[in-house]
Design a protein around this motif. Structure first.
Motif, mmCIF file in Angstrom:
data_model
loop_
_atom_site.group_PDB
_atom_site.id
_atom_site.type_symbol
_atom_site.label_atom_id
_atom_site.label_comp_id
_atom_site.label_asym_id
_atom_site.label_seq_id
_atom_site.Cartn_x
_atom_site.Cartn_y
_atom_site.Cartn_z
ATOM 1 N N ALA A 148 11.608 -12.486 16.350
ATOM 2 C CA ALA A 148 10.576 -11.645 16.976
ATOM 3 C C ALA A 148 11.038 -10.191 16.983
ATOM 4 N N GLU A 149 10.128 -9.302 16.588
ATOM 5 C CA GLU A 149 10.441 -7.868 16.635
ATOM 6 C C GLU A 149 10.309 -7.391 18.072
ATOM 7 N N VAL A 150 11.419 -6.948 18.639
ATOM 8 C CA VAL A 150 11.423 -6.316 19.959
ATOM 9 C C VAL A 150 12.341 -5.112 19.834
ATOM 10 N N ILE A 151 11.740 -3.925 19.822
ATOM 11 C CA ILE A 151 12.544 -2.706 19.777
ATOM 12 C C ILE A 151 12.145 -1.831 20.956
ATOM 13 N N THR A 152 13.119 -1.176 21.546
ATOM 14 C CA THR A 152 12.843 -0.366 22.733
ATOM 15 C C THR A 152 13.406 1.038 22.586
ATOM 16 N N SER A 153 12.843 1.911 23.376
ATOM 17 C CA SER A 153 13.318 3.285 23.448
ATOM 18 C C SER A 153 13.159 3.744 24.888
ATOM 19 N N LYS A 154 14.139 4.467 25.389
ATOM 20 C CA LYS A 154 14.050 4.973 26.753
ATOM 21 C C LYS A 154 13.044 6.115 26.823
ATOM 22 N N ILE A 155 12.312 6.167 27.923
ATOM 23 C CA ILE A 155 11.339 7.232 28.154
ATOM 24 C C ILE A 155 12.080 8.412 28.754
ATOM 25 N N ASP A 156 11.996 9.550 28.085
ATOM 26 C CA ASP A 156 12.700 10.752 28.536
ATOM 27 C C ASP A 156 11.897 11.487 29.604
ATOM 28 N N GLN A 157 10.586 11.634 29.384
ATOM 29 C CA GLN A 157 9.729 12.353 30.319
ATOM 30 C C GLN A 157 8.353 11.693 30.334
ATOM 31 N N GLY A 158 7.576 12.026 31.350
ATOM 32 C CA GLY A 158 6.209 11.520 31.439
ATOM 33 C C GLY A 158 5.532 12.019 32.697
ATOM 34 N N ASN A 159 4.289 11.644 32.843
ATOM 35 C CA ASN A 159 3.511 11.989 34.030
ATOM 36 C C ASN A 159 4.200 11.363 35.253
ATOM 37 N N PRO A 160 4.676 12.163 36.192
ATOM 38 C CA PRO A 160 5.391 11.609 37.347
ATOM 39 C C PRO A 160 4.592 10.547 38.103
ATOM 40 N N ALA A 161 3.291 10.743 38.249
ATOM 41 C CA ALA A 161 2.477 9.755 38.968
ATOM 42 C C ALA A 161 2.428 8.434 38.209
ATOM 43 N N TYR A 162 2.326 8.494 36.884
ATOM 44 C CA TYR A 162 2.309 7.268 36.075
ATOM 45 C C TYR A 162 3.653 6.552 36.165
ATOM 46 N N LEU A 163 4.739 7.307 36.065
ATOM 47 C CA LEU A 163 6.061 6.696 36.137
ATOM 48 C C LEU A 163 6.327 6.091 37.512
ATOM 49 N N LYS A 164 5.822 6.730 38.561
ATOM 50 C CA LYS A 164 5.947 6.160 39.907
ATOM 51 C C LYS A 164 5.216 4.832 39.974
ATOM 52 N N TRP A 165 4.002 4.798 39.431
ATOM 53 C CA TRP A 165 3.214 3.555 39.407
ATOM 54 C C TRP A 165 3.965 2.482 38.631
ATOM 55 N N LEU A 166 4.508 2.832 37.476
ATOM 56 C CA LEU A 166 5.265 1.879 36.668
ATOM 57 C C LEU A 166 6.406 1.291 37.492
ATOM 58 N N GLY A 167 7.139 2.164 38.190
ATOM 59 C CA GLY A 167 8.246 1.708 39.029
ATOM 60 C C GLY A 167 7.812 0.866 40.207
ATOM 61 N N ASP A 168 6.624 1.141 40.741
ATOM 62 C CA ASP A 168 6.102 0.341 41.850
ATOM 63 C C ASP A 168 5.737 -1.068 41.389
ATOM 64 N N VAL A 169 5.265 -1.195 40.156
ATOM 65 C CA VAL A 169 4.827 -2.493 39.630
ATOM 66 C C VAL A 169 6.007 -3.341 39.169
ATOM 67 N N VAL A 170 6.932 -2.724 38.434
ATOM 68 C CA VAL A 170 8.085 -3.456 37.890
ATOM 69 C C VAL A 170 9.300 -3.113 38.737
ATOM 70 N N GLU A 171 9.765 -4.089 39.495
ATOM 71 C CA GLU A 171 10.905 -3.859 40.370
ATOM 72 C C GLU A 171 12.194 -3.696 39.553
ATOM 73 N N SER A 172 13.083 -2.901 40.085
ATOM 74 C CA SER A 172 14.363 -2.681 39.415
ATOM 75 C C SER A 172 15.235 -3.929 39.500
ATOM 76 N N LYS A 173 16.056 -4.087 38.508
ATOM 77 C CA LYS A 173 17.044 -5.163 38.517
ATOM 78 C C LYS A 173 18.393 -4.492 38.326
ATOM 79 N N GLU A 174 19.299 -4.769 39.224
ATOM 80 C CA GLU A 174 20.616 -4.157 39.134
ATOM 81 C C GLU A 174 21.314 -4.631 37.872
ATOM 82 N N GLU A 175 21.897 -3.685 37.154
ATOM 83 C CA GLU A 175 22.615 -4.014 35.930
ATOM 84 C C GLU A 175 24.005 -4.525 36.283
ATOM 85 N N THR A 176 24.435 -5.567 35.582
ATOM 86 C CA THR A 176 25.791 -6.083 35.766
ATOM 87 C C THR A 176 26.560 -5.855 34.477
ATOM 88 N N PHE A 177 27.804 -5.499 34.635
ATOM 89 C CA PHE A 177 28.623 -5.202 33.459
ATOM 90 C C PHE A 177 29.703 -6.242 33.281
#
Length: 160
Positions: free
Chosen positions: A131-160
């Protein structure tokens, strides 16, 4: 110089002087009012740090599979939004042959800390061997949209 011309000249000089004195204060007042309204309405006024969110691209063989994967990602809070873009022409090499297929492209918005979970979900639910799954980090965007995105998708702490 006529009296009328002198009067016009004095008017424009006075207007220019007044604007140069009061315009910075007016701009500051308008900016403050806009920030206050945005804050009270619940919209973000600050931009999250670069790379907090990511965008992923996944190709699917048909609309049915694209809709199934897209709705599953949103339902499982692995994505805030998935755009389904039909009729993407893909040219690729597979098993030594050049192939051309019409595919459906998913454009997935998620948190960077959820990319691995999102990728696993796609791999489990996708019919392709690879399956093709490629990602890229978002550098900038509409602050209100990014806030909404963060409200919908909860953060997951990264483990190393």
């Amino acid at each position: 110089m006529t009296a009328r011309l002198k009067g016009c000249l004095i008017f424009w000089i006075s207007l220019t002087l007044l604007l140069s004195i009061f315009m910075p204060n007016l701009v500051s007042l308008v900016r403050h009012a806009a920030v206050t309204m945005a804050t009270k309405s619940g919209y973000a006024t600050t931009v999250p740090s670069s790379g907090t969110y990511s965008i992923a691209y996944v190709t699917c063989p048909n609309m049915e599979k694209a809709k199934t994967i897209a709705s599953g990602l949103v339902k499982n809070k692995l994505a805030a939004c998935v755009n389904i873009i039909p009729k993407v022409e893909s040219v690729y090499e597979w098993e030594g042959e050049v192939k051309t297929d019409e595919e459906i492209l998913l454009m997935i918005k998620t948190r960077t800390t959820r990319v691995n979970d999102m990728t696993e979900y796609v791999k489990i639910n996708h019919p392709y061997d690879v399956a093709e799954v490629i990602t890229s980090k978002i550098d900038q965007g509409n602050p209100a949209y990014l806030k909404w995105l963060g409200d919908v998708v909860e953060s997951k702490e990264e483990t190393f």
